[in-house]
Design an enzyme around this catalytic site. Sequence first.
Site, PDB file in Angstrom:
ATOM      1  N   SER A   1      35.314  22.249  52.916  1.00  0.00           N
ATOM      2  CA  SER A   1      36.033  22.336  54.192  1.00  0.00           C
ATOM      3  C   SER A   1      36.389  20.944  54.681  1.00  0.00           C
ATOM      4  O   SER A   1      35.504  20.086  54.836  1.00  0.00           O
ATOM      5  CB  SER A   1      35.168  23.035  55.234  1.00  0.00           C
ATOM      6  OG  SER A   1      35.746  22.844  56.516  1.00  0.00           O
TER       7      SER A   1
ATOM      8  N   ASP B   1      30.476  31.262  54.464  1.00  0.00           N
ATOM      9  CA  ASP B   1      30.917  30.049  55.165  1.00  0.00           C
ATOM     10  C   ASP B   1      29.922  29.671  56.266  1.00  0.00           C
ATOM     11  O   ASP B   1      29.754  30.409  57.229  1.00  0.00           O
ATOM     12  CB  ASP B   1      32.307  30.334  55.767  1.00  0.00           C
ATOM     13  CG  ASP B   1      32.916  29.120  56.449  1.00  0.00           C
ATOM     14  OD1 ASP B   1      32.349  28.027  56.355  1.00  0.00           O
ATOM     15  OD2 ASP B   1      33.980  29.298  57.063  1.00  0.00           O
TER      16      ASP B   1
ATOM     17  N   MET C   1      30.860  34.892  57.798  1.00  0.00           N
ATOM     18  CA  MET C   1      30.332  33.691  58.449  1.00  0.00           C
ATOM     19  C   MET C   1      28.810  33.738  58.406  1.00  0.00           C
ATOM     20  O   MET C   1      28.199  34.734  58.792  1.00  0.00           O
ATOM     21  CB  MET C   1      30.786  33.615  59.908  1.00  0.00           C
ATOM     22  CG  MET C   1      32.265  33.349  60.132  1.00  0.00           C
ATOM     23  SD  MET C   1      32.894  31.807  59.450  1.00  0.00           S
ATOM     24  CE  MET C   1      31.740  30.601  60.090  1.00  0.00           C
TER      25      MET C   1
ATOM     26  N   MET D   1      40.251  30.494  63.224  1.00  0.00           N
ATOM     27  CA  MET D   1      39.275  30.879  64.265  1.00  0.00           C
ATOM     28  C   MET D   1      40.019  30.778  65.593  1.00  0.00           C
ATOM     29  O   MET D   1      39.759  29.898  66.418  1.00  0.00           O
ATOM     30  CB  MET D   1      38.065  29.944  64.198  1.00  0.00           C
ATOM     31  CG  MET D   1      37.179  30.235  62.989  1.00  0.00           C
ATOM     32  SD  MET D   1      36.054  28.888  62.586  1.00  0.00           S
ATOM     33  CE  MET D   1      37.158  27.837  61.651  1.00  0.00           C
TER      34      MET D   1
ATOM     35  N   MET E   1      40.744  25.844  64.670  1.00  0.00           N
ATOM     36  CA  MET E   1      40.022  26.296  65.871  1.00  0.00           C
ATOM     37  C   MET E   1      40.879  26.099  67.113  1.00  0.00           C
ATOM     38  O   MET E   1      41.591  25.099  67.221  1.00  0.00           O
ATOM     39  CB  MET E   1      38.725  25.497  66.019  1.00  0.00           C
ATOM     40  CG  MET E   1      37.822  25.583  64.809  1.00  0.00           C
ATOM     41  SD  MET E   1      36.231  24.809  65.147  1.00  0.00           S
ATOM     42  CE  MET E   1      35.512  24.832  63.494  1.00  0.00           C
TER      43      MET E   1
ATOM     44  N   HIS F   1      39.302  24.490  52.020  1.00  0.00           N
ATOM     45  CA  HIS F   1      39.092  25.358  53.179  1.00  0.00           C
ATOM     46  C   HIS F   1      39.546  24.624  54.435  1.00  0.00           C
ATOM     47  O   HIS F   1      39.145  23.492  54.691  1.00  0.00           O
ATOM     48  CB  HIS F   1      37.605  25.707  53.261  1.00  0.00           C
ATOM     49  CG  HIS F   1      37.258  26.723  54.286  1.00  0.00           C
ATOM     50  ND1 HIS F   1      37.451  28.078  54.089  1.00  0.00           N
ATOM     51  CD2 HIS F   1      36.730  26.602  55.531  1.00  0.00           C
ATOM     52  CE1 HIS F   1      37.043  28.738  55.167  1.00  0.00           C
ATOM     53  NE2 HIS F   1      36.619  27.866  56.060  1.00  0.00           N
TER      54      HIS F   1
ATOM     55  N   ASP G   1      39.747  24.754  58.425  1.00  0.00           N
ATOM     56  CA  ASP G   1      39.180  25.387  59.618  1.00  0.00           C
ATOM     57  C   ASP G   1      40.055  25.128  60.841  1.00  0.00           C
ATOM     58  O   ASP G   1      40.062  24.033  61.390  1.00  0.00           O
ATOM     59  CB  ASP G   1      37.763  24.862  59.864  1.00  0.00           C
ATOM     60  CG  ASP G   1      36.766  25.474  58.894  1.00  0.00           C
ATOM     61  OD1 ASP G   1      36.742  26.718  58.788  1.00  0.00           O
ATOM     62  OD2 ASP G   1      36.035  24.716  58.237  1.00  0.00           O
TER      63      ASP G   1
ATOM     64  N   HIS H   1      41.433  29.229  57.475  1.00  0.00           N
ATOM     65  CA  HIS H   1      40.474  30.071  58.201  1.00  0.00           C
ATOM     66  C   HIS H   1      40.804  29.953  59.686  1.00  0.00           C
ATOM     67  O   HIS H   1      40.444  28.978  60.340  1.00  0.00           O
ATOM     68  CB  HIS H   1      39.051  29.573  57.878  1.00  0.00           C
ATOM     69  CG  HIS H   1      37.963  30.292  58.611  1.00  0.00           C
ATOM     70  ND1 HIS H   1      36.669  29.815  58.695  1.00  0.00           N
ATOM     71  CD2 HIS H   1      37.963  31.477  59.287  1.00  0.00           C
ATOM     72  CE1 HIS H   1      35.936  30.654  59.405  1.00  0.00           C
ATOM     73  NE2 HIS H   1      36.689  31.663  59.782  1.00  0.00           N
TER      74      HIS H   1
HETATM   75  C1  DX5 Z   1      32.489  26.700  60.941  1.00  0.00           C
HETATM   76  C2  DX5 Z   1      33.549  26.644  59.888  1.00  0.00           C
HETATM   77  C3  DX5 Z   1      33.025  26.284  58.550  1.00  0.00           C
HETATM   78  C4  DX5 Z   1      32.366  24.967  58.493  1.00  0.00           C
HETATM   79  C5  DX5 Z   1      31.325  24.992  57.446  1.00  0.00           C
HETATM   80  O1  DX5 Z   1      33.019  27.145  62.132  1.00  0.00           O
HETATM   81  O2  DX5 Z   1      34.212  27.876  59.744  1.00  0.00           O
HETATM   82  O3  DX5 Z   1      34.010  26.379  57.550  1.00  0.00           O
HETATM   83  O4  DX5 Z   1      33.244  23.917  58.215  1.00  0.00           O
HETATM   84  O5  DX5 Z   1      30.692  23.825  57.556  1.00  0.00           O
HETATM   85  P1  DX5 Z   1      29.272  23.521  56.960  1.00  0.00           P
HETATM   86  O6  DX5 Z   1      29.360  23.710  55.488  1.00  0.00           O
HETATM   87  O7  DX5 Z   1      29.112  22.106  57.376  1.00  0.00           O
HETATM   88  O8  DX5 Z   1      28.300  24.450  57.609  1.00  0.00           O
HETATM   89 ZN    ZN Z   2      35.520  28.061  57.860  1.00  0.00          ZN
END
Ligand code: DX5
Ligand code: ZN
Length: 217
Positions: free
Chosen positions: A9, A176, A138, A69, A38, A34, A36, A67
């Site tokens: 990620s 994840d 998750m 969110m 947000m 990946h 992320d 991904h």
């Molecule tokens: C969390 C994200 C993950 C995150 C995972 O909200 O969706 O993808 O980056 O990170 P690690 O591997 O650091 O837990």
């Molecule tokens: Zn993620």
Amino acid sequence: MDKPIIAPSVLSADFADMAAGLAEINNSGAEWVHLDVMDAKFVPNLTFGPKMVADIRPHSKLIFDAHLMTYEPENLAELFAEAGADYITFHIEATVHSHRLIQKIHSLGKKAGISIVPSTPVSYIEELLPFADLVLVMTVNPGYGGQQMIPQCLDKAERLVKLREERNYSYLVSVDGGLNAETAHLAHKAGVDVIVAGAAFFGAPDKAAMVKKLKGA
Ligand code: DX5
Ligand code: ZN
């Protein structure tokens, strides 16, 4: 069983030098990237949008998994498709018309992923499973990298793997959050296809060695 796909990620990469982060992923033996996304509403944090994805797209030939969110992911699917995401993964908790969104993602020529937070049961997405290309379980509450895994969430991943066998579905199962050299064996035991790793990957001095550890090699 095949070794799982590793999806580092970029959340844990240096946002001031994403190209360098991408190069580290490209040279590590990982197969996916990946991303992320947000929105500071669905999760208490804010990251980046489709322009970032479009700008880093030429820096890697690997599969991009966006991904989302974000609330109302249906309003973003097209933008991330145009930006070059291969998988568009949204949260079932963030939208009402999930089936319509899967249809939309498919009509954009992309793979559709469904994600569930730790408090959402597998039964909540059961009717959607025949249409999904990916289910992202998750294993932390989304919002931040570097959190500790909630190991009970792996039971859901295992159930999803079993359901796929029983019913002949074709989605990939991904986990994840909190995946590292110590916890990866739990994902292997559950039989998952994709392991996402942010902090563990970018915190490792030897990225290729970390990818091997995450794969269980
Ligand atoms: C969390 C994200 C993950 C995150 C995972 O909200 O969706 O993808 O980056 O990170 P690690 O591997 O650091 O837990
Ligand atoms: Zn993620």
